[in-house]
Design a protein around this motif. Sequence first.
Motif, PDB file in Angstrom:
ATOM      1  N   GLU A 312     -29.868  13.184  51.062  1.00 40.34           N
ATOM      2  CA  GLU A 312     -28.925  12.066  51.028  1.00 40.34           C
ATOM      3  C   GLU A 312     -27.847  12.207  52.090  1.00 40.34           C
ATOM      4  O   GLU A 312     -27.382  13.315  52.392  1.00 40.34           O
ATOM      5  N   ASN A 313     -27.410  11.074  52.651  1.00 40.42           N
ATOM      6  CA  ASN A 313     -26.284  11.058  53.571  1.00 40.42           C
ATOM      7  C   ASN A 313     -24.998  11.266  52.769  1.00 40.42           C
ATOM      8  O   ASN A 313     -24.784  10.601  51.742  1.00 40.42           O
ATOM      9  N   THR A 314     -24.157  12.198  53.202  1.00 45.77           N
ATOM     10  CA  THR A 314     -23.037  12.655  52.385  1.00 45.77           C
ATOM     11  C   THR A 314     -21.766  12.737  53.218  1.00 45.77           C
ATOM     12  O   THR A 314     -21.803  13.119  54.387  1.00 45.77           O
ATOM     13  N   VAL A 315     -20.630  12.382  52.596  1.00 43.86           N
ATOM     14  CA  VAL A 315     -19.329  12.555  53.240  1.00 43.86           C
ATOM     15  C   VAL A 315     -18.970  14.036  53.193  1.00 43.86           C
ATOM     16  O   VAL A 315     -18.935  14.663  52.126  1.00 43.86           O
ATOM     17  N   LEU A 316     -18.689  14.615  54.361  1.00 46.11           N
ATOM     18  CA  LEU A 316     -18.354  16.023  54.476  1.00 46.11           C
ATOM     19  C   LEU A 316     -16.937  16.169  55.045  1.00 46.11           C
ATOM     20  O   LEU A 316     -16.258  15.175  55.273  1.00 46.11           O
ATOM     21  N   GLY A 317     -16.512  17.384  55.293  1.00 47.77           N
ATOM     22  CA  GLY A 317     -15.176  17.591  55.836  1.00 47.77           C
ATOM     23  C   GLY A 317     -14.102  17.356  54.795  1.00 47.77           C
ATOM     24  O   GLY A 317     -14.263  17.686  53.615  1.00 47.77           O
ATOM     25  N   TYR A 318     -13.004  16.754  55.195  1.00 46.19           N
ATOM     26  CA  TYR A 318     -11.848  16.586  54.310  1.00 46.19           C
ATOM     27  C   TYR A 318     -12.193  15.763  53.077  1.00 46.19           C
ATOM     28  O   TYR A 318     -11.699  16.022  51.992  1.00 46.19           O
ATOM     29  N   GLY A 319     -13.042  14.767  53.249  1.00 44.43           N
ATOM     30  CA  GLY A 319     -13.391  13.877  52.142  1.00 44.43           C
ATOM     31  C   GLY A 319     -14.536  14.373  51.284  1.00 44.43           C
ATOM     32  O   GLY A 319     -14.973  13.677  50.361  1.00 44.43           O
ATOM     33  N   CYS A 320     -15.024  15.575  51.544  1.00 47.55           N
ATOM     34  CA  CYS A 320     -16.151  16.120  50.798  1.00 47.55           C
ATOM     35  C   CYS A 320     -15.776  16.292  49.319  1.00 47.55           C
ATOM     36  O   CYS A 320     -14.745  16.862  48.987  1.00 47.55           O
ATOM     37  N   SER A 321     -16.646  15.808  48.438  1.00 41.29           N
ATOM     38  CA  SER A 321     -16.404  15.905  47.002  1.00 41.29           C
ATOM     39  C   SER A 321     -16.474  17.352  46.529  1.00 41.29           C
ATOM     40  O   SER A 321     -17.307  18.136  46.992  1.00 41.29           O
ATOM     41  N   ASN A 322     -15.611  17.694  45.567  1.00 37.05           N
ATOM     42  CA  ASN A 322     -15.643  19.023  44.971  1.00 37.05           C
ATOM     43  C   ASN A 322     -16.934  19.293  44.209  1.00 37.05           C
ATOM     44  O   ASN A 322     -17.225  20.437  43.853  1.00 37.05           O
ATOM     45  N   HIS A 323     -17.699  18.240  43.976  1.00 38.92           N
ATOM     46  CA  HIS A 323     -18.959  18.396  43.242  1.00 38.92           C
ATOM     47  C   HIS A 323     -20.147  18.565  44.182  1.00 38.92           C
ATOM     48  O   HIS A 323     -21.272  18.762  43.715  1.00 38.92           O
ATOM     49  N   SER A 324     -19.928  18.512  45.485  1.00 33.32           N
ATOM     50  CA  SER A 324     -21.025  18.666  46.445  1.00 33.32           C
ATOM     51  C   SER A 324     -21.569  20.085  46.379  1.00 33.32           C
ATOM     52  O   SER A 324     -20.817  21.046  46.269  1.00 33.32           O
ATOM     53  N   ARG A 325     -22.879  20.192  46.460  1.00 32.53           N
ATOM     54  CA  ARG A 325     -23.531  21.488  46.401  1.00 32.53           C
ATOM     55  C   ARG A 325     -24.695  21.538  47.385  1.00 32.53           C
ATOM     56  O   ARG A 325     -25.427  20.562  47.534  1.00 32.53           O
ATOM     57  N   GLY A 326     -24.824  22.684  48.078  1.00 29.95           N
ATOM     58  CA  GLY A 326     -25.971  22.884  48.939  1.00 29.95           C
ATOM     59  C   GLY A 326     -25.622  22.959  50.413  1.00 29.95           C
ATOM     60  O   GLY A 326     -24.465  23.106  50.801  1.00 29.95           O
ATOM     61  N   MET A 327     -26.659  22.818  51.248  1.00 35.92           N
ATOM     62  CA  MET A 327     -26.523  22.869  52.701  1.00 35.92           C
ATOM     63  C   MET A 327     -26.649  21.454  53.267  1.00 35.92           C
ATOM     64  O   MET A 327     -27.438  20.648  52.785  1.00 35.92           O
ATOM     65  N   PHE A 328     -25.870  21.202  54.320  1.00 38.47           N
ATOM     66  CA  PHE A 328     -25.839  19.876  54.931  1.00 38.47           C
ATOM     67  C   PHE A 328     -25.908  20.009  56.445  1.00 38.47           C
ATOM     68  O   PHE A 328     -25.377  20.974  57.015  1.00 38.47           O
ATOM     69  N   LEU A 329     -26.529  19.041  57.083  1.00 37.22           N
ATOM     70  CA  LEU A 329     -26.626  19.042  58.547  1.00 37.22           C
ATOM     71  C   LEU A 329     -25.842  17.861  59.103  1.00 37.22           C
ATOM     72  O   LEU A 329     -26.106  16.705  58.766  1.00 37.22           O
ATOM     73  N   TYR A 330     -24.852  18.174  59.941  1.00 39.46           N
ATOM     74  CA  TYR A 330     -24.108  17.151  60.645  1.00 39.46           C
ATOM     75  C   TYR A 330     -24.645  17.084  62.071  1.00 39.46           C
ATOM     76  O   TYR A 330     -24.732  18.103  62.761  1.00 39.46           O
ATOM     77  N   LYS A 331     -25.004  15.899  62.523  1.00 37.15           N
ATOM     78  CA  LYS A 331     -25.521  15.695  63.879  1.00 37.15           C
ATOM     79  C   LYS A 331     -24.487  14.940  64.694  1.00 37.15           C
ATOM     80  O   LYS A 331     -24.037  13.866  64.299  1.00 37.15           O
ATOM     81  N   SER A 332     -24.118  15.494  65.849  1.00 40.47           N
ATOM     82  CA  SER A 332     -23.142  14.823  66.723  1.00 40.47           C
ATOM     83  C   SER A 332     -23.693  13.495  67.202  1.00 40.47           C
ATOM     84  O   SER A 332     -24.882  13.380  67.531  1.00 40.47           O
ATOM     85  N   ARG A 333     -22.814  12.514  67.233  1.00 37.92           N
ATOM     86  CA  ARG A 333     -23.199  11.216  67.800  1.00 37.92           C
ATOM     87  C   ARG A 333     -23.091  11.276  69.306  1.00 37.92           C
ATOM     88  O   ARG A 333     -22.311  12.029  69.867  1.00 37.92           O
ATOM     89  N   SER A 334     -23.867  10.468  69.982  1.00 36.93           N
ATOM     90  CA  SER A 334     -23.840  10.469  71.450  1.00 36.93           C
ATOM     91  C   SER A 334     -22.468  10.079  71.941  1.00 36.93           C
ATOM     92  O   SER A 334     -21.861   9.149  71.390  1.00 36.93           O
TER      93      SER A 334
END
Length: 334
Positions: A312-334
Amino acid sequence: MSGTRARALAVLPLLALLPTLAAGEALDTLEGLVPDYLLGNVEDLLKAASVACDILPLDLLFSRRYTSELPQLDVVEVTRSARRTLRATRAHLRLRHWRASTLTLYIPGWWNTPTDEAAQALASALLKEQPVLLILDTRLSFCRGYLSAASRVNAVAHLLYYFIKNLNKYGFHPSSIHLIGFSLGAHVAGMTGKLVHKGLKTKLGRITALDPAKPCFRLSEFRLQKTDASFVQVVHSSAGVLGIEEPAGHADVYVNGIAVTQPECKHRSISFECDHNQSWKLYASSIVNRRTMMGRQCNSWEEVTGGRCSGENTVLGYGCSNHSRGMFLYKSRS
């Protein structure tokens, strides 16, 4: 003697030279110090530095609870209109009547300062969300050779723990505290969390670890772990190079994958300092715009290393939910 061990011994004199360099010059100047056979292969250089740590007894390296400069460390209180410097050992006395509901404290890393680009970016962004930010001034402990600085992580964590313990006496609960640590500062945050858990029988509310340093930090008891706070988020931007690659939090964000040169850094002949810095740059951006750091959840380590995650696409960083669990991949935009 193996080739890697020989390279490690060759790197040790360079580590001794680095304290004489200014923060912004340290890695830029490295090109002029490193022999050609190492400069041609940055991976070999980093392996050699890691082996130099392997040569040392890490239990002894990280056992220090006190260092001579510790009583001189300060906490900088930054607001939208001013800043004031407080001696860390007495800062709780000035803050005991503070009625804010939460406390955010930033811990700089190796050769970072309370006024450098990282601190300014984070402060500028965070002060749009809250009235005050505290910054631990780590210069006396961390503006020195890497091995010497790394050996002070535990001592700095003990200082920060006593600050939090004193605040707790005045009714400010650790669950209301958010520690943000960059590089060595991320491990200070983790070690502080361990001390809070052990000494106060509770947990910090949140730790955000920005590319926790890799060299020397292989022992779990002396580094960041997900048990160090109620929620630990790790942003890996030089995973496997200057930063640790294995998951260490409840939510681990991998910026473009493992052991990659970040797109913003491809023009650098030595990119790893630039890669390392992308962690705080991205996190500061995510404070201003929550959708800056959108990433996909990874179903396996193979997806992370392959740079292609299908969750699933997930909000990460400052807005990341305290309930988020696992590994996530952020891809830089061009």
